[in-house]
Design a protein around this motif. Sequence first.
Motif, PDB file in Angstrom:
ATOM      1  N   GLU A 110      30.580  25.172  -6.277  1.00  0.00           N
ATOM      2  CA  GLU A 110      29.776  26.374  -5.965  1.00  0.00           C
ATOM      3  C   GLU A 110      30.677  27.576  -5.695  1.00  0.00           C
ATOM      4  N   TYR A 111      31.761  27.319  -4.966  1.00  0.00           N
ATOM      5  CA  TYR A 111      32.734  28.388  -4.647  1.00  0.00           C
ATOM      6  C   TYR A 111      33.266  28.987  -5.973  1.00  0.00           C
ATOM      7  N   GLY A 112      33.683  28.113  -6.874  1.00  0.00           N
ATOM      8  CA  GLY A 112      34.208  28.579  -8.166  1.00  0.00           C
ATOM      9  C   GLY A 112      33.133  29.324  -8.952  1.00  0.00           C
ATOM     10  N   TRP A 156      46.601  21.588  -8.339  1.00  0.00           N
ATOM     11  CA  TRP A 156      45.752  20.387  -8.266  1.00  0.00           C
ATOM     12  C   TRP A 156      44.833  20.397  -7.054  1.00  0.00           C
ATOM     13  N   ASN A 157      45.081  21.281  -6.066  1.00  0.00           N
ATOM     14  CA  ASN A 157      44.278  21.157  -4.835  1.00  0.00           C
ATOM     15  C   ASN A 157      42.865  21.705  -4.984  1.00  0.00           C
ATOM     16  N   PHE A 158      42.688  22.689  -5.912  1.00  0.00           N
ATOM     17  CA  PHE A 158      41.343  23.193  -6.225  1.00  0.00           C
ATOM     18  C   PHE A 158      41.227  23.244  -7.756  1.00  0.00           C
ATOM     19  N   PRO A 159      40.969  22.095  -8.371  1.00  0.00           N
ATOM     20  CA  PRO A 159      41.059  22.031  -9.846  1.00  0.00           C
ATOM     21  C   PRO A 159      40.015  22.872 -10.564  1.00  0.00           C
ATOM     22  N   ALA A 161      38.009  25.711  -8.707  1.00  0.00           N
ATOM     23  CA  ALA A 161      37.855  27.078  -8.183  1.00  0.00           C
ATOM     24  C   ALA A 161      39.050  27.979  -8.495  1.00  0.00           C
ATOM     25  N   MET A 162      40.268  27.394  -8.564  1.00  0.00           N
ATOM     26  CA  MET A 162      41.424  28.253  -8.832  1.00  0.00           C
ATOM     27  C   MET A 162      41.424  28.723 -10.292  1.00  0.00           C
ATOM     28  N   ILE A 163      40.757  27.956 -11.158  1.00  0.00           N
ATOM     29  CA  ILE A 163      40.604  28.435 -12.538  1.00  0.00           C
ATOM     30  C   ILE A 163      39.525  29.514 -12.558  1.00  0.00           C
ATOM     31  N   ALA A 164      38.395  29.194 -11.917  1.00  0.00           N
ATOM     32  CA  ALA A 164      37.258  30.134 -11.952  1.00  0.00           C
ATOM     33  C   ALA A 164      37.659  31.511 -11.436  1.00  0.00           C
ATOM     34  N   ARG A 165      38.451  31.559 -10.354  1.00  0.00           N
ATOM     35  CA  ARG A 165      38.716  32.884  -9.815  1.00  0.00           C
ATOM     36  C   ARG A 165      39.759  33.672 -10.599  1.00  0.00           C
ATOM     37  N   LYS A 166      40.401  33.017 -11.568  1.00  0.00           N
ATOM     38  CA  LYS A 166      41.298  33.757 -12.459  1.00  0.00           C
ATOM     39  C   LYS A 166      40.586  34.094 -13.773  1.00  0.00           C
ATOM     40  N   LEU A 254      50.672  36.194  -8.119  1.00  0.00           N
ATOM     41  CA  LEU A 254      51.187  34.927  -7.582  1.00  0.00           C
ATOM     42  C   LEU A 254      50.496  34.663  -6.256  1.00  0.00           C
ATOM     43  N   GLU A 255      49.895  33.500  -6.158  1.00  0.00           N
ATOM     44  CA  GLU A 255      49.310  33.101  -4.868  1.00  0.00           C
ATOM     45  C   GLU A 255      50.085  31.863  -4.459  1.00  0.00           C
ATOM     46  N   LEU A 256      50.986  32.040  -3.493  1.00  0.00           N
ATOM     47  CA  LEU A 256      52.011  31.013  -3.238  1.00  0.00           C
ATOM     48  C   LEU A 256      51.810  30.353  -1.879  1.00  0.00           C
ATOM     49  N   TYR A 282      41.693  20.613   8.373  1.00  0.00           N
ATOM     50  CA  TYR A 282      41.431  19.372   7.633  1.00  0.00           C
ATOM     51  C   TYR A 282      40.739  19.556   6.281  1.00  0.00           C
ATOM     52  N   ARG A 283      40.408  20.790   5.903  1.00  0.00           N
ATOM     53  CA  ARG A 283      39.793  20.992   4.585  1.00  0.00           C
ATOM     54  C   ARG A 283      40.749  20.424   3.540  1.00  0.00           C
ATOM     55  N   ASN A 284      40.188  19.643   2.631  1.00  0.00           N
ATOM     56  CA  ASN A 284      40.999  19.017   1.568  1.00  0.00           C
ATOM     57  C   ASN A 284      42.186  18.236   2.163  1.00  0.00           C
ATOM     58  N   GLN A 287      45.374  20.043   2.520  1.00  0.00           N
ATOM     59  CA  GLN A 287      46.096  20.429   1.303  1.00  0.00           C
ATOM     60  C   GLN A 287      45.549  21.730   0.714  1.00  0.00           C
ATOM     61  N   THR A 288      45.566  22.787   1.499  1.00  0.00           N
ATOM     62  CA  THR A 288      45.246  24.103   0.935  1.00  0.00           C
ATOM     63  C   THR A 288      46.331  25.068   1.402  1.00  0.00           C
ATOM     64  N   CYS A 289      46.519  26.136   0.639  1.00  0.00           N
ATOM     65  CA  CYS A 289      47.555  27.110   1.004  1.00  0.00           C
ATOM     66  C   CYS A 289      47.173  27.872   2.262  1.00  0.00           C
ATOM     67  N   VAL A 290      45.881  27.832   2.621  1.00  0.00           N
ATOM     68  CA  VAL A 290      45.435  28.588   3.803  1.00  0.00           C
ATOM     69  C   VAL A 290      45.162  27.670   4.995  1.00  0.00           C
ATOM     70  N   ILE A 446      38.020  31.320   5.597  1.00  0.00           N
ATOM     71  CA  ILE A 446      38.126  32.735   5.220  1.00  0.00           C
ATOM     72  C   ILE A 446      37.903  32.979   3.714  1.00  0.00           C
ATOM     73  N   SER A 447      37.694  31.885   2.949  1.00  0.00           N
ATOM     74  CA  SER A 447      37.648  32.051   1.494  1.00  0.00           C
ATOM     75  C   SER A 447      36.264  32.500   1.038  1.00  0.00           C
ATOM     76  N   ASN A 448      36.199  33.585   0.312  1.00  0.00           N
ATOM     77  CA  ASN A 448      34.945  33.914  -0.371  1.00  0.00           C
ATOM     78  C   ASN A 448      35.181  34.928  -1.477  1.00  0.00           C
TER      79      ASN A 448
HETATM   80  C1  SIN Z   1      44.543  27.578  -2.095  1.00  0.00           C
HETATM   81  O1  SIN Z   1      44.790  26.629  -1.390  1.00  0.00           O
HETATM   82  O2  SIN Z   1      45.399  28.020  -2.851  1.00  0.00           O
HETATM   83  C2  SIN Z   1      43.212  28.263  -2.132  1.00  0.00           C
HETATM   84  C3  SIN Z   1      42.331  27.996  -1.016  1.00  0.00           C
HETATM   85  C4  SIN Z   1      41.040  28.760  -1.072  1.00  0.00           C
HETATM   86  O3  SIN Z   1      40.706  29.438  -2.038  1.00  0.00           O
HETATM   87  O4  SIN Z   1      40.322  28.686  -0.089  1.00  0.00           O
END
Ligand code: SIN
Length: 486
Positions: A110-112, A156-159, A161-166, A254-256, A282-284, A287-290, A446-448
């Motif tokens: 849904e997020y993606g 691999w952590n958001f297989p 949504a990370m495609i959808a948002r690009k 770059l989202e690092l 504990y989300r994922n 395993q998220t960058c945030v 915080i993601s939206n």
């Molecule tokens: C990420 O871990 O890179 C993205 C996390 C998110 O969109 O909430």
Amino acid sequence: MNLQHPNLLRQQAYLNGQWVSAKSQQTLAVTNPATGETLAHVPNLSAEEAQQAVHEAHQAQHHWAKLSAQTRCDHLLNWYNLILKHKDDLAQILSAEQGKPLKESQSEIEYGANYIRFYAEQAKRIYGETLPAANSDQRILVIKQPIGVAAAITPWNFPNAMIARKVAPALAAGCSFIVRPASQTPLSALALAYLSEQAQFPKGLFNVLTGESQPLGEVLTQHPLIRKFSFTGSTSVGQKLYAQASKNITKVSLELGGNAPFIVFADADLDSAIEGAIAAKYRNSGQTCVCANRFYVHSSIYDAFIERLTKASEKLRLGNAFTGSPDLGPLIDSKAVEHANALLKDALTKGASLTTGGKIDPELGGTYFQATVLKDANHNMDLAHEELFAPIAAIYPFDEEEEVIRYANDTPYGLSAYFYSRDIGRITRVYEQLQYGIVGVNTGLISNPEAPFGGVKQSGIGREGSHHGIEDYLELKYILLAGINA
Ligand code: SIN
């Protein structure tokens, strides 16, 4: 998996509207991190095959850019509707290859999809400008045009949504798009490609390249026809890709990596801070960058916070996405487990102690890491400086506002930060001083899609999401209209 539409599970790459195998017939196995079982094989495409895809995407872009904004919007909305229609199947595919609980996969789908809906609408809001010129017989026009072929490497952590948002802002802007998904999780990308085909996207518009990262990454960062490159992943890989992209001065986003502080001030609402801490940590499975990486808790509430977080963490159930309804899935692979164990061991030898967790679940198998709370963390420990990417909450005490802001900013990263307080003066002072691209105040999520996601310092360049996110896929052109009174 029990898919209602088994066609969503693809084992070929999707290039120029065709499902293709590698000319070499080489494949890469995709495994389930929960069980180690092989789920599928996808083509291991060569650099030459990637180059061919770039040429085809270039042709497709030429036609796509000529369509009206409304037509681009309609295509994206068709895709969005199909994604929602197949949400349950997409979530199963995602959980099978990534390991996260089905409820998290469903919210990721849904997020993606919400990025796709948001940017479908933004396609119609790419506005130009007229500017006053110095000479009365001149006019200055500024128009925005698609940058060209856009490419991405996704994690691999958001297989999904990370495609959808690009891809969503790219297509909305009038670009074509090539993605190389992480080798651990290509199946969600291929399922998206299948639905783009069902949505009757023109051929060559959305392409999914599967194969090894290095040869494909070189093509996607260095091919002269690719004018925009976007990457989400670690800072070390981002640095290499950024250097590669400099060859043709390709525009990059770059989202690092991150090293998110989560600060709980003495005046915080503790119930709400615990709820936010669970979400941000504990989300994922962490395993998220945030994900919160460092919990700073005021000494006056330190023990109470730890006691409550420990209790809440103990309630979280680990398990396979497909059995029961777990809260935490496995880590992605044994390397991730080794990394978490090494950071934990280092912290324990330097004075931290466990209040819960700290082990691999003995019954579930090698990649299930328990929700872990670690008290008395300090800045000599490696986990104060490195991204944990694991369900380990390390808690540091602090006394003064200025001191904790200094700790929070003492990192080369600057993606996300969180804090809890009910004092509006403090809230304003703190969010203004935190050197982060994203700050959550009294929230752990915080993601939206409506907001600009991205970091400062070594956490990256550019923003994804919101009306800002489409700008990276557009070029400004200034036109000087002269001789108007001639
Ligand atoms: C990420 O871990 O890179 C993205 C996390 C998110 O969109 O909430």
